[in-house]
Design a protein around this motif. Sequence first.
Motif, mmCIF file in Angstrom:
data_model
loop_
_atom_site.group_PDB
_atom_site.id
_atom_site.type_symbol
_atom_site.label_atom_id
_atom_site.label_comp_id
_atom_site.label_asym_id
_atom_site.label_seq_id
_atom_site.Cartn_x
_atom_site.Cartn_y
_atom_site.Cartn_z
ATOM 1 N N MET A 1 -15.968 -10.276 2.762
ATOM 2 C CA MET A 1 -16.801 -10.085 1.584
ATOM 3 C C MET A 1 -17.615 -8.801 1.635
ATOM 4 O O MET A 1 -17.758 -8.106 0.624
ATOM 5 C CB MET A 1 -17.752 -11.286 1.428
ATOM 6 N N TYR A 2 -18.143 -8.461 2.816
ATOM 7 C CA TYR A 2 -19.160 -7.411 2.879
ATOM 8 C C TYR A 2 -18.731 -6.142 3.613
ATOM 9 O O TYR A 2 -19.420 -5.132 3.503
ATOM 10 C CB TYR A 2 -20.427 -7.969 3.532
ATOM 11 N N LEU A 3 -17.614 -6.156 4.331
ATOM 12 C CA LEU A 3 -17.167 -4.919 4.975
ATOM 13 C C LEU A 3 -16.825 -3.822 3.958
ATOM 14 O O LEU A 3 -17.177 -2.656 4.182
ATOM 15 C CB LEU A 3 -15.960 -5.201 5.881
ATOM 16 N N PRO A 4 -16.160 -4.136 2.833
ATOM 17 C CA PRO A 4 -15.920 -3.073 1.834
ATOM 18 C C PRO A 4 -17.207 -2.456 1.307
ATOM 19 O O PRO A 4 -17.280 -1.232 1.099
ATOM 20 C CB PRO A 4 -15.154 -3.806 0.724
ATOM 21 N N ILE A 5 -18.235 -3.290 1.093
ATOM 22 C CA ILE A 5 -19.512 -2.769 0.614
ATOM 23 C C ILE A 5 -20.156 -1.893 1.677
ATOM 24 O O ILE A 5 -20.695 -0.813 1.379
ATOM 25 C CB ILE A 5 -20.448 -3.934 0.218
ATOM 26 N N ALA A 6 -20.094 -2.354 2.944
ATOM 27 C CA ALA A 6 -20.651 -1.561 4.040
ATOM 28 C C ALA A 6 -19.916 -0.223 4.173
ATOM 29 O O ALA A 6 -20.543 0.819 4.416
ATOM 30 C CB ALA A 6 -20.562 -2.347 5.346
ATOM 31 N N TYR A 7 -18.599 -0.257 4.002
ATOM 32 C CA TYR A 7 -17.795 0.971 4.064
ATOM 33 C C TYR A 7 -18.226 1.949 2.971
ATOM 34 O O TYR A 7 -18.372 3.151 3.219
ATOM 35 C CB TYR A 7 -16.320 0.593 3.914
ATOM 36 N N MET A 8 -18.436 1.431 1.763
ATOM 37 C CA MET A 8 -18.869 2.279 0.648
ATOM 38 C C MET A 8 -20.243 2.881 0.926
ATOM 39 O O MET A 8 -20.482 4.075 0.671
ATOM 40 C CB MET A 8 -18.904 1.459 -0.637
ATOM 41 N N ILE A 9 -21.164 2.067 1.460
ATOM 42 C CA ILE A 9 -22.517 2.557 1.748
ATOM 43 C C ILE A 9 -22.471 3.672 2.782
ATOM 44 O O ILE A 9 -23.142 4.704 2.643
ATOM 45 C CB ILE A 9 -23.407 1.393 2.228
ATOM 46 N N VAL A 10 -21.664 3.495 3.824
ATOM 47 C CA VAL A 10 -21.554 4.517 4.866
ATOM 48 C C VAL A 10 -21.030 5.827 4.287
ATOM 49 O O VAL A 10 -21.583 6.908 4.554
ATOM 50 C CB VAL A 10 -20.630 4.021 6.010
ATOM 51 N N PHE A 11 -19.995 5.749 3.458
ATOM 52 C CA PHE A 11 -19.388 6.976 2.934
ATOM 53 C C PHE A 11 -20.173 7.573 1.768
ATOM 54 O O PHE A 11 -19.842 8.659 1.308
ATOM 55 C CB PHE A 11 -17.936 6.718 2.540
ATOM 56 N N SER A 12 -21.208 6.877 1.300
ATOM 57 C CA SER A 12 -22.101 7.521 0.330
ATOM 58 C C SER A 12 -22.970 8.573 1.019
ATOM 59 O O SER A 12 -23.597 9.389 0.344
ATOM 60 C CB SER A 12 -22.985 6.474 -0.336
ATOM 61 N N PHE A 13 -23.020 8.533 2.349
ATOM 62 C CA PHE A 13 -23.767 9.537 3.128
ATOM 63 C C PHE A 13 -22.824 10.528 3.805
ATOM 64 O O PHE A 13 -23.250 11.291 4.676
ATOM 65 C CB PHE A 13 -24.612 8.840 4.206
ATOM 66 N N ASN A 14 -21.556 10.531 3.425
ATOM 67 C CA ASN A 14 -20.575 11.408 4.062
ATOM 68 C C ASN A 14 -20.715 12.847 3.567
ATOM 69 O O ASN A 14 -20.946 13.090 2.377
ATOM 70 C CB ASN A 14 -19.162 10.889 3.781
ATOM 71 N N GLN A 15 -20.564 13.791 4.465
ATOM 72 C CA GLN A 15 -20.709 15.208 4.132
ATOM 73 C C GLN A 15 -19.619 15.671 3.184
ATOM 74 O O GLN A 15 -19.873 16.429 2.252
ATOM 75 C CB GLN A 15 -20.671 16.046 5.423
ATOM 76 N N SER A 16 -18.388 15.218 3.387
ATOM 77 C CA SER A 16 -17.268 15.642 2.555
ATOM 78 C C SER A 16 -16.999 14.625 1.459
ATOM 79 O O SER A 16 -17.570 13.533 1.440
ATOM 80 C CB SER A 16 -16.010 15.824 3.409
ATOM 81 N N LYS A 17 -16.096 14.983 0.532
ATOM 82 C CA LYS A 17 -15.746 14.087 -0.558
ATOM 83 C C LYS A 17 -14.722 13.041 -0.153
ATOM 84 O O LYS A 17 -14.441 12.119 -0.914
ATOM 85 C CB LYS A 17 -15.193 14.892 -1.745
ATOM 86 N N GLY A 18 -14.134 13.206 1.007
ATOM 87 C CA GLY A 18 -13.114 12.263 1.450
ATOM 88 C C GLY A 18 -13.693 10.906 1.805
ATOM 89 O O GLY A 18 -14.881 10.767 2.080
ATOM 90 N N TYR A 19 -12.828 9.897 1.799
ATOM 91 C CA TYR A 19 -13.261 8.548 2.158
ATOM 92 C C TYR A 19 -12.411 7.961 3.289
ATOM 93 O O TYR A 19 -12.330 6.748 3.442
ATOM 94 C CB TYR A 19 -13.226 7.620 0.938
ATOM 95 N N SER A 20 -11.777 8.844 4.071
ATOM 96 C CA SER A 20 -11.004 8.373 5.217
ATOM 97 C C SER A 20 -11.588 8.859 6.542
ATOM 98 O O SER A 20 -11.302 8.281 7.585
ATOM 99 C CB SER A 20 -9.546 8.836 5.099
#
Length: 281
Positions: free
Chosen positions: A21-40
């Motif tokens: 339920m919550y790993l996808p949300i956690a993944y999104m939150i982490v990559f909202s602080f990512n330096q690049s536009k990529g999500y991998s």
Amino acid sequence: MKTKHLRLMQRVYIVLFFCFMYLPIAYMIVFSFNQSKGYSLFTGFTLKWYSSLLHNSSILHALLVSLEVALISAVIATVLGTAASLGIASMGRGSRLVVTNITYIPVVNPEIITGISLMLLFVAYQRFAGGVSWLPDTIMGFPTLLIAHIAFNVPYVIFNVTPKLKQLDIKLYEAALDLGCDPRQAFFKVILPEISPAILSAFLICLTYSIDDFMISYFNCGTVETLPIAIYSMTRKKVSPEIYALSTIMFVVILCIILISNAMESHSYRRDQKALRGEGV
């Protein structure tokens, strides 16, 4: 031994369930602080997407429209649904069963059918209003969007408030009338405080569903763009990390609202229990 294995399986199931339920949300939150536009690949921590979000007028306007529609429709749907629940509760068993089953239809009905049906209704109205001088014939846009959201929110209010009304002891209402209250005073002093947690829960559900809705909004928005529709238009190219940032903010705000609501309800329950123990002493 069997009990120990059963407890272990239950814990594993709970952990897997919450991860799903919550790993996808956690993944999104982490990559909202990512330096690049990529999500991998996480290339570094940054807040630039949150800063960029504040200067993106199209996303902010779509968010404002979604919040405006959600708040207005949730308030109206909560009032209408609560009034409908009171009416249903006063019916006989047979009539109540029929009305309850009819109320289920919009909930189990696929959203695409509801969206298209409402769109056809609004188009038919516009054709009818075109021949009547005193009726507005250009309602496609914010008015139709608001009506559509109210329409699909009302059943959720009914399903939240009706069970609470069934738990309510009617003798309390009758006692208030015997002690000098008129029906209006008895409602606001006895019934409304008892069902207020269900009303608040229904309001929050309506608010969340309205902000989240895409399918019904897509068919009835006219030229108005809500946040889900704006995000959908971005998926044709690539979703901007600004959306990750906005989704993170919305998740945190909704989580805070839920926690505050639960804390207030828990505090009220403890206060009532303390008062009852004091009366018992």
